[in-house]
Design a protein around this motif. Structure first.
Motif, mmCIF file in Angstrom:
data_model
loop_
_atom_site.group_PDB
_atom_site.id
_atom_site.type_symbol
_atom_site.label_atom_id
_atom_site.label_comp_id
_atom_site.label_asym_id
_atom_site.label_seq_id
_atom_site.Cartn_x
_atom_site.Cartn_y
_atom_site.Cartn_z
ATOM 1 N N GLU A 8 6.826 18.244 -0.080
ATOM 2 C CA GLU A 8 6.515 17.807 -1.431
ATOM 3 C C GLU A 8 5.873 16.424 -1.357
ATOM 4 O OE1 GLU A 8 9.808 19.143 -4.391
ATOM 5 O OE2 GLU A 8 10.768 18.563 -2.492
ATOM 6 N N VAL A 9 4.791 16.222 -2.116
ATOM 7 C CA VAL A 9 4.058 14.956 -2.104
ATOM 8 C C VAL A 9 4.016 14.388 -3.512
ATOM 9 C CG1 VAL A 9 1.816 13.890 -1.692
ATOM 10 C CG2 VAL A 9 2.635 15.670 -0.146
ATOM 11 N N SER A 10 4.254 13.095 -3.614
ATOM 12 C CA SER A 10 4.091 12.354 -4.855
ATOM 13 C C SER A 10 3.220 11.148 -4.533
ATOM 14 C CB SER A 10 5.453 11.914 -5.384
ATOM 15 O OG SER A 10 5.292 11.123 -6.537
ATOM 16 N N ALA A 11 2.074 11.046 -5.203
ATOM 17 C CA ALA A 11 1.123 9.980 -4.873
ATOM 18 C C ALA A 11 0.313 9.593 -6.103
ATOM 19 C CB ALA A 11 0.188 10.453 -3.761
ATOM 20 N N TYR A 17 1.251 1.705 4.334
ATOM 21 C CA TYR A 17 0.161 1.036 5.048
ATOM 22 C C TYR A 17 -0.997 1.998 5.264
ATOM 23 C CZ TYR A 17 3.653 -2.500 5.903
ATOM 24 O OH TYR A 17 4.611 -3.455 5.722
ATOM 25 N N THR A 18 -2.197 1.470 5.292
ATOM 26 C CA THR A 18 -3.379 2.278 5.580
ATOM 27 C C THR A 18 -3.419 2.590 7.070
ATOM 28 O OG1 THR A 18 -4.748 0.307 5.924
ATOM 29 C CG2 THR A 18 -4.675 1.230 3.676
ATOM 30 N N TRP A 19 -4.315 3.468 7.467
ATOM 31 C CA TRP A 19 -4.423 3.880 8.870
ATOM 32 C C TRP A 19 -4.702 2.677 9.783
ATOM 33 C CZ3 TRP A 19 -8.900 2.814 11.452
ATOM 34 C CH2 TRP A 19 -9.996 2.471 10.670
ATOM 35 N N ASP A 20 -5.297 1.611 9.244
ATOM 36 C CA ASP A 20 -5.628 0.435 10.056
ATOM 37 C C ASP A 20 -4.639 -0.720 9.834
ATOM 38 O OD1 ASP A 20 -6.517 0.055 7.483
ATOM 39 O OD2 ASP A 20 -8.540 -0.535 8.042
ATOM 40 N N SER A 21 -3.434 -0.389 9.379
ATOM 41 C CA SER A 21 -2.291 -1.297 9.291
ATOM 42 C C SER A 21 -2.307 -2.289 8.130
ATOM 43 C CB SER A 21 -2.109 -2.076 10.602
ATOM 44 O OG SER A 21 -1.915 -1.194 11.663
ATOM 45 N N PRO A 25 -1.454 -3.210 4.173
ATOM 46 C CA PRO A 25 -0.595 -2.684 3.112
ATOM 47 C C PRO A 25 -1.439 -1.977 2.042
ATOM 48 C CG PRO A 25 -0.118 -5.000 3.534
ATOM 49 C CD PRO A 25 -1.348 -4.662 4.308
ATOM 50 N N VAL A 26 -0.925 -0.879 1.505
ATOM 51 C CA VAL A 26 -1.647 -0.194 0.434
ATOM 52 C C VAL A 26 -1.618 -1.061 -0.817
ATOM 53 C CG1 VAL A 26 -1.249 2.125 1.341
ATOM 54 C CG2 VAL A 26 0.364 1.141 -0.290
ATOM 55 N N SER A 27 -2.619 -0.931 -1.680
ATOM 56 C CA SER A 27 -2.712 -1.748 -2.885
ATOM 57 C C SER A 27 -2.240 -0.980 -4.119
ATOM 58 C CB SER A 27 -4.154 -2.220 -3.073
ATOM 59 O OG SER A 27 -5.007 -1.099 -3.186
ATOM 60 N N HIS A 28 -1.369 -0.009 -3.909
ATOM 61 C CA HIS A 28 -0.867 0.837 -4.986
ATOM 62 C C HIS A 28 0.554 1.267 -4.637
ATOM 63 C CE1 HIS A 28 -1.560 4.122 -2.190
ATOM 64 N NE2 HIS A 28 -2.787 3.663 -2.022
ATOM 65 N N GLU A 29 1.159 2.002 -5.517
ATOM 66 C CA GLU A 29 2.485 2.547 -5.214
ATOM 67 C C GLU A 29 2.392 3.388 -3.936
ATOM 68 O OE1 GLU A 29 5.584 2.250 -6.714
ATOM 69 O OE2 GLU A 29 4.568 0.602 -7.735
ATOM 70 N N PRO A 30 3.411 3.334 -3.089
ATOM 71 C CA PRO A 30 3.347 4.128 -1.858
ATOM 72 C C PRO A 30 3.334 5.630 -2.129
ATOM 73 C CG PRO A 30 5.388 2.840 -1.960
ATOM 74 C CD PRO A 30 4.622 2.571 -3.207
ATOM 75 N N VAL A 31 2.710 6.357 -1.233
ATOM 76 C CA VAL A 31 2.764 7.817 -1.256
ATOM 77 C C VAL A 31 4.140 8.211 -0.739
ATOM 78 C CG1 VAL A 31 1.825 9.906 -0.205
ATOM 79 C CG2 VAL A 31 0.291 8.055 -0.925
ATOM 80 N N ARG A 32 4.752 9.175 -1.383
ATOM 81 C CA ARG A 32 6.076 9.646 -0.961
ATOM 82 C C ARG A 32 5.966 11.109 -0.521
ATOM 83 N NH1 ARG A 32 9.735 5.860 -2.363
ATOM 84 N NH2 ARG A 32 9.110 4.367 -3.955
ATOM 85 N N ILE A 33 6.573 11.380 0.608
ATOM 86 C CA ILE A 33 6.579 12.739 1.163
ATOM 87 C C ILE A 33 8.028 13.121 1.393
ATOM 88 C CG2 ILE A 33 5.883 14.214 3.087
ATOM 89 C CD1 ILE A 33 3.556 12.203 3.515
ATOM 90 N N ARG A 34 8.396 14.296 0.904
ATOM 91 C CA ARG A 34 9.757 14.814 1.088
ATOM 92 C C ARG A 34 9.648 16.148 1.820
ATOM 93 N NH1 ARG A 34 13.885 14.476 -3.572
ATOM 94 N NH2 ARG A 34 14.293 12.579 -2.419
#
Length: 115
Positions: A33-36, A7-11, A13-22
């Motif tokens: 680690e970031v995958s975006a 989700y974006t900062w204003d709630s 849904p993102v219009s792309h694959e989600p950003v993943r943080i490990r």
């Protein structure tokens, strides 16, 4: 520990694959680690790769905030696909208008003593 930004900062849904943080423990502390998806919008800023860059939040970044509930300090981490970075430690006093201190430029891990 794995996280997804869906989700974006204003709630919305993102219009792309989600950003993943490990987040993984490592010898020096914590590795993030970031995958975006890469949009290149706006294009890369003029900063030197591997060095801190002021106002990086104006560019394509992933941000994370780490709270130390003992000292009531938190660390803001901004990572950019153009190999720029921004690390900023704060205390809750910062929110009240007091100053903060910029860490050393070669910081890339959160030391165990900081978490």
């Amino acid at each position: 520990m794995d996280f997804k930004i869906e989700y974006t900062w204003d709630s919305f849904p993102v219009s792309h694959e989600p950003v993943r943080i490990r987040l993984n423990p490592c010898d020096k502390g914590l590795k993030m680690e970031v995958s975006a998806p890469f949009f290149n919008d706006p294009p890369a800023p003029l900063g030197e790769p591997g060095k801190p860059f002021s106002e990086l939040w104006n560019y394509e970044v992933v941000e994370a905030f780490f709270l130390n509930n003992t000292t009531e300090q938190y660390l803001e981490v901004e990572l950019c696909p153009h190999r720029l970075e921004y690390f900023k430690p704060f205390s809750f006093n910062t929110l009240l208008g007091e100053e903060w201190k910029q860490p050393e430029s070669d910081l890339w891990l959160i030391e165990k003593s900081d978490i």
